[in-house]
Write a protein that holds these residues in place. Sequence first.
Motif, PDB file in Angstrom:
ATOM      1  N   ASN A   1       0.828  -1.220   0.000  1.00  0.00           N
ATOM      2  CA  ASN A   1       0.000   0.000   0.000  1.00  0.00           C
ATOM      3  C   ASN A   1       0.859   1.266   0.000  1.00  0.00           C
ATOM      4  N   GLU A   2       1.921   1.230  -0.797  1.00  0.00           N
ATOM      5  CA  GLU A   2       2.805   2.391  -0.926  1.00  0.00           C
ATOM      6  C   GLU A   2       2.236   3.373  -1.947  1.00  0.00           C
ATOM      7  N   ASN A   3       2.289   4.675  -1.611  1.00  0.00           N
ATOM      8  CA  ASN A   3       1.800   5.724  -2.501  1.00  0.00           C
ATOM      9  C   ASN A   3       2.905   6.747  -2.749  1.00  0.00           C
ATOM     10  N   ILE A   4       2.594   7.732  -3.587  1.00  0.00           N
ATOM     11  CA  ILE A   4       3.602   8.749  -3.871  1.00  0.00           C
ATOM     12  C   ILE A   4       3.739   9.744  -2.725  1.00  0.00           C
ATOM     13  N   ALA A   5       2.818   9.700  -1.764  1.00  0.00           N
ATOM     14  CA  ALA A   5       2.906  10.575  -0.591  1.00  0.00           C
ATOM     15  C   ALA A   5       2.908   9.729   0.671  1.00  0.00           C
ATOM     16  N   VAL A   6       3.468  10.283   1.733  1.00  0.00           N
ATOM     17  CA  VAL A   6       3.514   9.596   3.017  1.00  0.00           C
ATOM     18  C   VAL A   6       3.313  10.631   4.116  1.00  0.00           C
ATOM     19  N   THR A   7       2.630  10.236   5.181  1.00  0.00           N
ATOM     20  CA  THR A   7       2.386  11.131   6.310  1.00  0.00           C
ATOM     21  C   THR A   7       3.176  10.640   7.518  1.00  0.00           C
ATOM     22  N   LYS A   8       4.072  11.476   8.024  1.00  0.00           N
ATOM     23  CA  LYS A   8       4.950  11.130   9.138  1.00  0.00           C
ATOM     24  C   LYS A   8       5.091  12.321  10.069  1.00  0.00           C
ATOM     25  N   THR A   9       5.655  12.076  11.253  1.00  0.00           N
ATOM     26  CA  THR A   9       5.927  13.183  12.167  1.00  0.00           C
ATOM     27  C   THR A   9       7.178  13.927  11.701  1.00  0.00           C
ATOM     28  N   ILE A  10       7.300  15.175  12.126  1.00  0.00           N
ATOM     29  CA  ILE A  10       8.475  15.985  11.787  1.00  0.00           C
ATOM     30  C   ILE A  10       9.741  15.314  12.316  1.00  0.00           C
ATOM     31  N   GLY A  11       9.675  14.798  13.540  1.00  0.00           N
ATOM     32  CA  GLY A  11      10.840  14.145  14.136  1.00  0.00           C
ATOM     33  C   GLY A  11      11.299  12.944  13.345  1.00  0.00           C
ATOM     34  N   ASP A  12      10.339  12.118  12.853  1.00  0.00           N
ATOM     35  CA  ASP A  12      10.701  10.942  12.059  1.00  0.00           C
ATOM     36  C   ASP A  12      11.289  11.341  10.713  1.00  0.00           C
ATOM     37  N   LEU A  13      10.767  12.398  10.111  1.00  0.00           N
ATOM     38  CA  LEU A  13      11.280  12.841   8.808  1.00  0.00           C
ATOM     39  C   LEU A  13      12.687  13.421   8.916  1.00  0.00           C
ATOM     40  N   LEU A  14      13.024  13.983  10.072  1.00  0.00           N
ATOM     41  CA  LEU A  14      14.328  14.629  10.217  1.00  0.00           C
ATOM     42  C   LEU A  14      15.369  13.694  10.825  1.00  0.00           C
ATOM     43  N   PHE A  15      15.412  13.549  12.133  1.00  0.00           N
ATOM     44  CA  PHE A  15      16.502  12.839  12.796  1.00  0.00           C
ATOM     45  C   PHE A  15      16.170  11.412  13.237  1.00  0.00           C
ATOM     46  N   ASN A  16      14.912  11.158  13.606  1.00  0.00           N
ATOM     47  CA  ASN A  16      14.573   9.840  14.137  1.00  0.00           C
ATOM     48  C   ASN A  16      14.572   8.757  13.069  1.00  0.00           C
ATOM     49  N   GLY A  17      14.028   9.086  11.912  1.00  0.00           N
ATOM     50  CA  GLY A  17      13.891   8.103  10.855  1.00  0.00           C
ATOM     51  C   GLY A  17      12.671   7.215  11.078  1.00  0.00           C
ATOM     52  N   TYR A  18      12.259   6.505  10.044  1.00  0.00           N
ATOM     53  CA  TYR A  18      11.122   5.599  10.153  1.00  0.00           C
ATOM     54  C   TYR A  18      11.361   4.384   9.266  1.00  0.00           C
ATOM     55  N   ASP A  19      10.736   3.270   9.657  1.00  0.00           N
ATOM     56  CA  ASP A  19      10.847   2.025   8.895  1.00  0.00           C
ATOM     57  C   ASP A  19       9.922   2.084   7.688  1.00  0.00           C
ATOM     58  N   ASP A  20      10.373   1.521   6.598  1.00  0.00           N
ATOM     59  CA  ASP A  20       9.554   1.434   5.388  1.00  0.00           C
ATOM     60  C   ASP A  20       9.798   0.067   4.761  1.00  0.00           C
ATOM     61  N   PRO A  21       8.739  -0.721   4.545  1.00  0.00           N
ATOM     62  CA  PRO A  21       8.933  -2.070   3.978  1.00  0.00           C
ATOM     63  C   PRO A  21       9.589  -2.050   2.608  1.00  0.00           C
ATOM     64  N   LEU A  22       9.440  -0.945   1.875  1.00  0.00           N
ATOM     65  CA  LEU A  22      10.020  -0.869   0.544  1.00  0.00           C
ATOM     66  C   LEU A  22      11.545  -0.884   0.590  1.00  0.00           C
ATOM     67  N   ILE A  23      12.128  -0.424   1.699  1.00  0.00           N
ATOM     68  CA  ILE A  23      13.588  -0.456   1.825  1.00  0.00           C
ATOM     69  C   ILE A  23      14.073  -1.899   1.814  1.00  0.00           C
ATOM     70  N   ASN A  24      13.428  -2.745   2.602  1.00  0.00           N
ATOM     71  CA  ASN A  24      13.807  -4.163   2.637  1.00  0.00           C
ATOM     72  C   ASN A  24      13.546  -4.848   1.306  1.00  0.00           C
ATOM     73  N   ILE A  25      12.430  -4.488   0.654  1.00  0.00           N
ATOM     74  CA  ILE A  25      12.106  -5.076  -0.649  1.00  0.00           C
ATOM     75  C   ILE A  25      13.154  -4.692  -1.680  1.00  0.00           C
ATOM     76  N   ALA A  26      13.572  -3.405  -1.650  1.00  0.00           N
ATOM     77  CA  ALA A  26      14.585  -2.939  -2.603  1.00  0.00           C
ATOM     78  C   ALA A  26      15.883  -3.705  -2.415  1.00  0.00           C
ATOM     79  N   MET A  27      16.237  -3.998  -1.174  1.00  0.00           N
ATOM     80  CA  MET A  27      17.443  -4.765  -0.910  1.00  0.00           C
ATOM     81  C   MET A  27      17.328  -6.192  -1.464  1.00  0.00           C
ATOM     82  N   LYS A  28      16.123  -6.767  -1.321  1.00  0.00           N
ATOM     83  CA  LYS A  28      15.912  -8.143  -1.757  1.00  0.00           C
ATOM     84  C   LYS A  28      15.908  -8.287  -3.273  1.00  0.00           C
TER      85      LYS A  28
END
Length: 460
Positions: free
Chosen positions: A169-196
């Motif tokens: 259910n990945e789209n061209i937009a994503v809604t996240k907190t400011i903290g996650d977008l800047l320094f905290n970071g967030y998990d995204d399943p597409l990162i693991n898929i891209a690696m695979k």
Amino acid sequence: MSCCSITCAKWTTLSLSVILLILGIVTVIKWNSLFHYFEMKELAVASENTEGFKMWKETPIPMYMEVYIFNWTNPDKVEKYETIKPSFVEMGPYTFYEHHIRENVVFNDNDTLTYFNKRTWKFLPDQSVGTLDEKITVLNPIVAIVGNLIKDEHYLVKRALNFFLEEKNENIAVTKTIGDLLFNGYDDPLINIAMKLNMSKIHLPFKKFGWFVDRNGSATYDGVYNMYTGNKDISKLGIITEWNYESQTSYYPDKCGLINGTSGELWYPPHSSEEISIFASDMCSNVKLHRNGSGYVHGIEGNCYEDLPTGVRNVSKCKFGAPAFISFPHFFLADPIYLNKVEGMRPDASKHATKLLIEPNTGLPLKVYAAFQLNLLLEQTEGIDVLSRINTTMMPCFWFVQKAELSDDLARLAKLMLMGGNLGTYTGYGFIGIGALLLLIYLIILKRSWRDSDQEKLIT
């Protein structure tokens, strides 16, 4: 007794006069060069004992980073209708106190030193508009990055990626907190898929995404630097000679890839230089600043340098193949084509131009205002449904400004340094003046002694 007193006064006055005149003349002639020599030795970073090294080792000037993020208000419409432009609303600033410490400093035999630059950021809620917990909708950077990396692959590869996008259910937009977008970071399943997918073009250097993830407090993130100490040649002070043990990056050809310029915090005395250069590790290249007038900070005059190029700079090779481009905020000074593709940009020279004020005789940075914007190129790509109906657009993600201004304490120290040469010269002229006055007194005493001697002869 009286005669002896007059004689002693006469020769004492003459002696002091000669000493002060000689001292004054020597001071006027030699003071500036001697003062300049010792001043430059203290400004150099050739040893841990110089004032220049102490100020460079841990930056004493308060620094702040203000981050503005673009909230994407109509991604659903843009995905469905090609005639709809992406519309953005600027959010922020989210202000951070920024501090730099140089670590693992090694002095080399060739008038250079090697070091790591550790940067830390602390959020300042009182100076921010909004909190790090509020949510915002932005371009999905993982979709944009992975889509760009495989845009030239076989159609079946793109359909395979499309399957994963739909499944997660990945789209061209994503809604996240400011903290996650800047320094905290967030998990995204597409990162693991891209690696695979195990494709040679895909080398994502992160396990979770954030624009500044893994940077806060890291000494190694910015790489290892080699720079001139300025001990043998003050005109080379602070100039970076190598980055990650290379004198030229592989990201840009020929002269564009040469590593040159300072880090932006330590400067050689630029005097009347029309152009200066800063090496920016985030761009893997140099940024040239051009002289444009002068200005004052705490009564100290400095030359003003501004970044004047137009358009955007492609830094995709520097950023693991991500379609990343650097511009001025709100596409200030850029080709109108970028502004015409989106809604919500308000370029303003007073807010969006990069400026640096440097005291020309010492190289002391008086004021820094460095503003840049990061953009991702969102390309129309057949075979990936979420990218097949959008117009190719340079999408603004966020912009930031780094601010620093000379503190009152350092301003007083700088004024003493700048006045030192003149004070010595004025002192020399003072010695000459006093010596001349004593010489005049000696001549008066001498004239009186001659007159008294003549009167005694007449009496006898």
